[in-house]
Scaffold this active site. Structure first.
Site, PDB file in Angstrom:
ATOM      1  N   ASN A 215       0.845  -1.191   0.000  1.00 19.79           N
ATOM      2  CA  ASN A 215       0.000   0.000   0.000  1.00 19.79           C
ATOM      3  C   ASN A 215       0.883   1.246   0.000  1.00 19.79           C
ATOM      4  OD1 ASN A 215       0.453   0.934   2.852  1.00 19.79           O
ATOM      5  ND2 ASN A 215      -0.345  -1.125   3.236  1.00 19.79           N
ATOM      6  N   ASP A 284      -4.492  -6.244   5.443  1.00 20.71           N
ATOM      7  CA  ASP A 284      -5.480  -7.088   6.128  1.00 20.71           C
ATOM      8  C   ASP A 284      -5.407  -8.530   5.637  1.00 20.71           C
ATOM      9  OD1 ASP A 284      -6.503  -5.045   7.721  1.00 20.71           O
ATOM     10  OD2 ASP A 284      -7.734  -4.292   6.066  1.00 20.71           O
ATOM     11  N   LYS A 294       8.513 -17.040 -10.333  1.00 22.47           N
ATOM     12  CA  LYS A 294       7.746 -15.907 -10.842  1.00 22.47           C
ATOM     13  C   LYS A 294       6.476 -16.411 -11.554  1.00 22.47           C
ATOM     14  CE  LYS A 294       8.330 -11.945 -13.788  1.00 22.47           C
ATOM     15  NZ  LYS A 294       9.007 -11.535 -15.000  1.00 22.47           N
ATOM     16  N   LYS A 342     -14.307   1.009  15.678  1.00 24.61           N
ATOM     17  CA  LYS A 342     -12.984   0.377  15.681  1.00 24.61           C
ATOM     18  C   LYS A 342     -12.410   0.321  17.094  1.00 24.61           C
ATOM     19  CE  LYS A 342     -11.467   0.652  11.454  1.00 24.61           C
ATOM     20  NZ  LYS A 342     -10.977   1.242  10.240  1.00 24.61           N
ATOM     21  N   LYS A 346     -11.609  -3.347  18.697  1.00 20.70           N
ATOM     22  CA  LYS A 346     -10.222  -3.746  18.990  1.00 20.70           C
ATOM     23  C   LYS A 346      -9.895  -3.626  20.468  1.00 20.70           C
ATOM     24  CE  LYS A 346      -8.698  -2.768  14.352  1.00 20.70           C
ATOM     25  NZ  LYS A 346      -7.583  -3.083  13.495  1.00 20.70           N
TER      26      LYS A 346
END
Ligand code: CTP
Length: 409
Positions: A215, A284, A294, A342, A346
């Site tokens: 990311n 995630d 590959k 959240k 958590k």
């Protein structure tokens, strides 16, 4: 500015140790910066360090005779080695060679500098400088881990070109960075005595030997938080995914690639931590299998099978002896609602939520945060990530104090 008197260094007594290495020439600049910042500086060199830098230079800069010999009747009469060990508010050894670290780890006292390190109760910081292969050698790794475990602050080293022609980790941090680290170590900030673990950056989940799922997290926020914590006197372990940032001097850096590695590193580091800040953008999901070769473009479509990664923050928050836990939430909409959900899901003490998308959040220098805790919320306005991190750290310190007060009453 480096040339200004520092409120944390003014009239503080710094024992500047110098061991043998090319980087010893930079110790003169460091001594100069420390003097300018208002510190009293006593240089102690190992005998071999004299091959690399002249005593006269250091004596002229610090206006004190340089100490070196372990059995020196004249100097001992003026200030004995035990007296000198007690004199220091901080011992900073820069450069610290592989040999110096090995002897320090073994508790040897065959030079005046080693004797002082052994006899002093002052905080001890070392700035390693050596060839990259020596730094990577298992013997050095073992010594550094051992010293870290004993509370010695390891400053650096940096990576880059080396005097020997190699390139890699082993360069001594620059004098300006060491000055900053000394300031942080002598500053009894609001986080003094707090052990913090911070995660930062992205994770990379390998698909095959050359590809990964990742990311766009730059790691800037997490690194700024680690820096702000250090400046407030905390001990910081920074568990970082791959980023192109230099760790703030004084942080214990653990580099990882995948979410599983980050999970493992955090659970190991969390042991006796008081504070956990999960700032990393952890993937995630990870590919259920990593192809050993590959992947070839044989078919028109390719379906990837992904499996859930463990939730590092939730797992740390579920520990029986858990630290104060802070999580981040990156949301495109309904910031407060998602942040509160959240926080509950958590089981953490505080969520710092920010908007992402449309040029906000990732890969930018500024950010704003909405802070949500059990029973309240407040906003930190848009500002450079460094200032935002300072405000967040100060807020966390208030919440930690408030929680302690509630627990005590
Ligand atoms: N986090 C973590 N381990 C994971 C995933 C996230 O520690 N495997 C932490 C992040 O560092 C951050 C917070 O949890 O502090 C973010 O929670 P998460 O649920 O991953 O947020 P989003 O990715 O925004 O979740 P969603 O995609 O469900 O909105």
């Amino acid at each position: 500015m480096a040339s200004e008197v520092s409120e944390h260094l003014r009239e503080r007594r710094l024992l500047l140790g110098i061991s043998a290495g090319i980087a010893a020439y930079k110790a003169a600049q460091l001594a100069r910066l420390l003097m300018r910042a208002g510190a009293e500086v006593q240089v102690v060199m190992t005998p071999a360090a004299r091959e690399f830098i002249g005593e006269m230079t250091l004596q002229a800069i610090t206006r004190r005779p340089v100490r070196c010999a372990i059995f020196d009747a004249a100097h001992e009469a003026a200030m004995g080695h035990i007296e000198l060990a007690r004199w220091a508010d901080l011992i900073l050894v820069a450069p610290a060679s592989a040999d110096f670290l090995a002897k320090l780890q073994a508790g040897m006292a065959d030079t005046l500098l080693h004797t002082l390190c052994l006899a002093s109760e002052a905080p001890l910081a070392v700035a390693p400088a050596m060839n990259q292969a020596m730094w990577r050698h298992p013997a050095t790794r073992h010594n550094v881990l051992g010293l870290q475990g004993r509370g010695v602050h390891i400053l650096g080293p940096a990576e880059g070109d080396q005097a020997c022609g190699d390139s890699g980790p082993g360069r001594m941090l620059e004098p300006e960075q060491l000055l900053q680290a000394a300031e942080a170590l002598l500053h009894k900030g609001r986080m003094a005595g707090i052990r913090a673990v911070v995660t930062a950056g992205p994770t990379r989940e390998p698909l095959d030997p050359v590809r990964f799922l990742g990311n766009r997290s730059s790691g800037r926020m997490g690194y700024a938080i680690a820096d702000a914590l250090l400046r407030e006197g905390a001990e910081v372990t920074l568990v970082s995914g791959p980023v192109s940032l230099e760790a703030p001097p004084g942080a214990r850096l653990i580099r990882v690639q995948t979410a599983l590695e980050m999970h493992q590193a955090c659970l190991r580091a969390i042991n006796d931590a008081d504070l956990f800040i999960a700032c990393a953008a952890v993937a995630d999901y990870r590919p259920s299998e990593r192809a050993s070769q590959k992947i070839k473009k044989d078919a028109d479509t390719l379906t990837l099978d992904l499996v859930r990664n463990p939730d590092i923050l939730a797992d740390v928050a579920a520990l029986p002896q858990r630290p104060f836990c802070v999580g981040f939430a990156a949301e495109t909409n309904d910031l407060e609602r998602h942040a509160e959900a959240k926080r509950r899901a958590k089981g953490v003490d505080l969520i710092a939520a920010n908007r992402v998308g449309d040029g906000e959040g990732f890969e930018v220098d500024e950010n704003a945060l909405l802070l949500v805790w059990d029973g309240g919320s407040s906003s930190l306005p848009r500002q450079p990530k460094q200032r935002l991190a300072e405000q967040l750290v100060s807020f966390i310190s208030e919440r930690m104090d408030a929680q302690l007060t509630t627990e005590d009453s």
